[in-house]
Design a protein around this motif. Structure first.
Motif, PDB file in Angstrom:
ATOM      1  N   UNK A 144       0.601  -1.361   0.066  1.00  0.00           N
ATOM      2  CA  UNK A 144       0.129   0.087  -0.036  1.00  0.00           C
ATOM      3  C   UNK A 144       0.896   1.525  -0.013  1.00  0.00           C
ATOM      4  N   UNK A 145       2.002   1.178   0.347  1.00  0.00           N
ATOM      5  CA  UNK A 145       2.914   2.338   0.560  1.00  0.00           C
ATOM      6  C   UNK A 145       3.746   2.508  -0.676  1.00  0.00           C
ATOM      7  N   UNK A 146       3.635   3.679  -1.582  1.00  0.00           N
ATOM      8  CA  UNK A 146       4.608   3.709  -2.561  1.00  0.00           C
ATOM      9  C   UNK A 146       6.034   4.416  -2.276  1.00  0.00           C
ATOM     10  N   UNK A 147       6.735   3.562  -1.428  1.00  0.00           N
ATOM     11  CA  UNK A 147       8.002   4.096  -1.230  1.00  0.00           C
ATOM     12  C   UNK A 147       8.742   2.710  -0.750  1.00  0.00           C
ATOM     13  N   UNK A 148       9.865   2.401  -1.628  1.00  0.00           N
ATOM     14  CA  UNK A 148      10.648   1.277  -1.373  1.00  0.00           C
ATOM     15  C   UNK A 148      11.506   1.375  -0.157  1.00  0.00           C
ATOM     16  N   UNK A 149      11.565   2.521   0.476  1.00  0.00           N
ATOM     17  CA  UNK A 149      12.254   2.558   1.749  1.00  0.00           C
ATOM     18  C   UNK A 149      11.239   2.015   2.890  1.00  0.00           C
ATOM     19  N   UNK A 150      10.228   2.332   2.742  1.00  0.00           N
ATOM     20  CA  UNK A 150       9.271   2.135   3.994  1.00  0.00           C
ATOM     21  C   UNK A 150       8.543   0.566   3.510  1.00  0.00           C
ATOM     22  N   UNK A 151       8.629   0.194   2.397  1.00  0.00           N
ATOM     23  CA  UNK A 151       7.648  -0.929   2.036  1.00  0.00           C
ATOM     24  C   UNK A 151       8.643  -1.910   1.462  1.00  0.00           C
ATOM     25  N   UNK A 152       8.922  -3.026   1.979  1.00  0.00           N
ATOM     26  CA  UNK A 152       9.438  -4.096   1.231  1.00  0.00           C
ATOM     27  C   UNK A 152       8.788  -4.540   0.022  1.00  0.00           C
ATOM     28  N   UNK A 153       7.654  -4.698  -0.066  1.00  0.00           N
ATOM     29  CA  UNK A 153       6.601  -5.201  -0.936  1.00  0.00           C
ATOM     30  C   UNK A 153       6.972  -4.246  -2.230  1.00  0.00           C
ATOM     31  N   UNK A 154       6.906  -2.931  -2.026  1.00  0.00           N
ATOM     32  CA  UNK A 154       7.019  -2.045  -3.171  1.00  0.00           C
ATOM     33  C   UNK A 154       8.462  -2.223  -3.735  1.00  0.00           C
ATOM     34  N   UNK A 155       9.362  -2.346  -2.759  1.00  0.00           N
ATOM     35  CA  UNK A 155      10.939  -2.486  -3.570  1.00  0.00           C
ATOM     36  C   UNK A 155      10.848  -3.815  -4.057  1.00  0.00           C
ATOM     37  N   UNK A 156      10.249  -4.834  -3.560  1.00  0.00           N
ATOM     38  CA  UNK A 156      10.332  -6.051  -4.600  1.00  0.00           C
ATOM     39  C   UNK A 156       9.637  -6.061  -5.625  1.00  0.00           C
ATOM     40  N   UNK A 157       8.623  -5.178  -6.012  1.00  0.00           N
ATOM     41  CA  UNK A 157       7.998  -5.132  -7.057  1.00  0.00           C
ATOM     42  C   UNK A 157       8.810  -4.269  -8.180  1.00  0.00           C
ATOM     43  N   UNK A 158       9.582  -3.171  -7.671  1.00  0.00           N
ATOM     44  CA  UNK A 158      10.379  -2.466  -8.606  1.00  0.00           C
ATOM     45  C   UNK A 158      11.596  -3.309  -9.056  1.00  0.00           C
ATOM     46  N   UNK A 159      12.223  -4.113  -8.072  1.00  0.00           N
ATOM     47  CA  UNK A 159      13.212  -4.933  -8.422  1.00  0.00           C
ATOM     48  C   UNK A 159      12.761  -5.930  -9.506  1.00  0.00           C
ATOM     49  N   UNK A 160      11.585  -6.558  -9.381  1.00  0.00           N
ATOM     50  CA  UNK A 160      11.029  -7.515 -10.277  1.00  0.00           C
ATOM     51  C   UNK A 160      11.011  -6.847 -11.403  1.00  0.00           C
ATOM     52  N   UNK A 161      10.438  -5.653 -11.678  1.00  0.00           N
ATOM     53  CA  UNK A 161      10.573  -5.029 -12.978  1.00  0.00           C
ATOM     54  C   UNK A 161      11.780  -4.718 -13.630  1.00  0.00           C
TER      55      UNK A 161
END
Length: 264
Positions: A111-128
């Motif tokens: 839910x949080x669009x910040x890779x520093x605060x949200x591991x899931x978002x960081x994972x998504x960006x790395x996946x891409x």
């Protein structure tokens, strides 16, 4: 050749809806995401009875999972793992004529669009990023390929119900859109859906369960996509978004099936 992609949100729970889809649209190939079952528990029997005898499933318990179900022979099968995880998000198969089909389920990203605060978002960006590099290194744009699935990103302004309101909401943030665009450019992928629905028109494939009346609210997003490489662009014959499936009973998925017709 008709290919359908659908985030079914549990293949065992929604088998009656999948059979309804088959009866109504008669696809040659079905690509599913969020199957949510291990391979040993996949409900093959009713699908084999409908002619889907060439199948490739890649699943895990309760989460994720992708599947390619085909009436056409699969001349090759493989899976890919991303970000040092084995979380069942990418299956591929080779159809007659050498057409390679990739069934993808990109992480939602929390839910949080910040890779520093949200591991899931960081994972998504790395996946891409990892996928973008892989396409460029391991595949060639001259290869006939179809990429389908729940990419969990609505890239265009008219892919969401309110562009300005969703700019800081995961699935429509500028960083996600930029990275998905980089992946699309990696092989010159053609957005099949937008070949038939102009970018100026609203186009959705997902409506949240949170809305009491999803159709009246119509706060949708286009999270599900169909891309083809340049050699197949001229083979495109049409697409269809089965919006009505969002209301199918019992227990509809929050995504709807998307179909593409090709004459490769």
């Amino acid at each position: 050749m008709r290919i359908v992609t659908w985030n079914i949100n549990s293949v065992r729970l929604r088998m009656p809806l999948l059979l309804r889809l088959i009866e109504q649209e008669q696809p040659d190939v079905i690509c599913l995401q969020e199957t949510k079952c291990v391979d040993a528990d996949f409900p093959f029997a009713p699908l084999v009875a409908q002619g889907y005898v060439h199948n490739h499933v890649h699943g895990m318990k309760s989460y994720n999972g992708v599947a390619i179900l085909s009436r056409l022979p699969l001349e090759g099968r493989d899976v890919q793992h991303w970000c040092d995880k084995r979380d069942c998000r990418h299956a591929l198969g080779v159809l007659p004529g050498g057409v390679e089909v990739h069934c993808l389920y990109i992480p939602a990203g929390g839910d949080i669009p910040d890779p520093e605060q949200n591991d899931k978002f960081a994972h998504k960006l790395r996946f891409l990023d990892d996928m973008t590099a892989w396409w460029a290194e391991r595949r060639d744009p001259s290869r006939p390929m179809v990429l389908v699935g729940d990419l969990n990103i609505a890239p265009l302004e008219q892919d969401v119900w309110n562009h300005k309101a969703l700019l800081d909401v995961v699935s429509h943030t500028p960083v996600e859109v930029e990275k998905l665009g980089a992946m699309q450019r990696s092989l010159g992928w053609v957005d099949a859906m937008r070949r038939y629905v102009p970018e100026t028109e609203k186009l959705y494939t997902w409506w949240s369960y949170r809305a009491k009346d999803w159709a009246a609210a119509d706060r949708g997003r286009r999270l599900d996509h169909i891309w083809v490489t340049p050699p197949l662009a001229a083979s495109l014959k049409g697409i269809k978004v089965l919006r009505e499936a969002r209301g199918w009973e019992p227990k509809p998925s929050d995504h709807v099936p998307v179909l593409v017709d090709l004459d490769p």
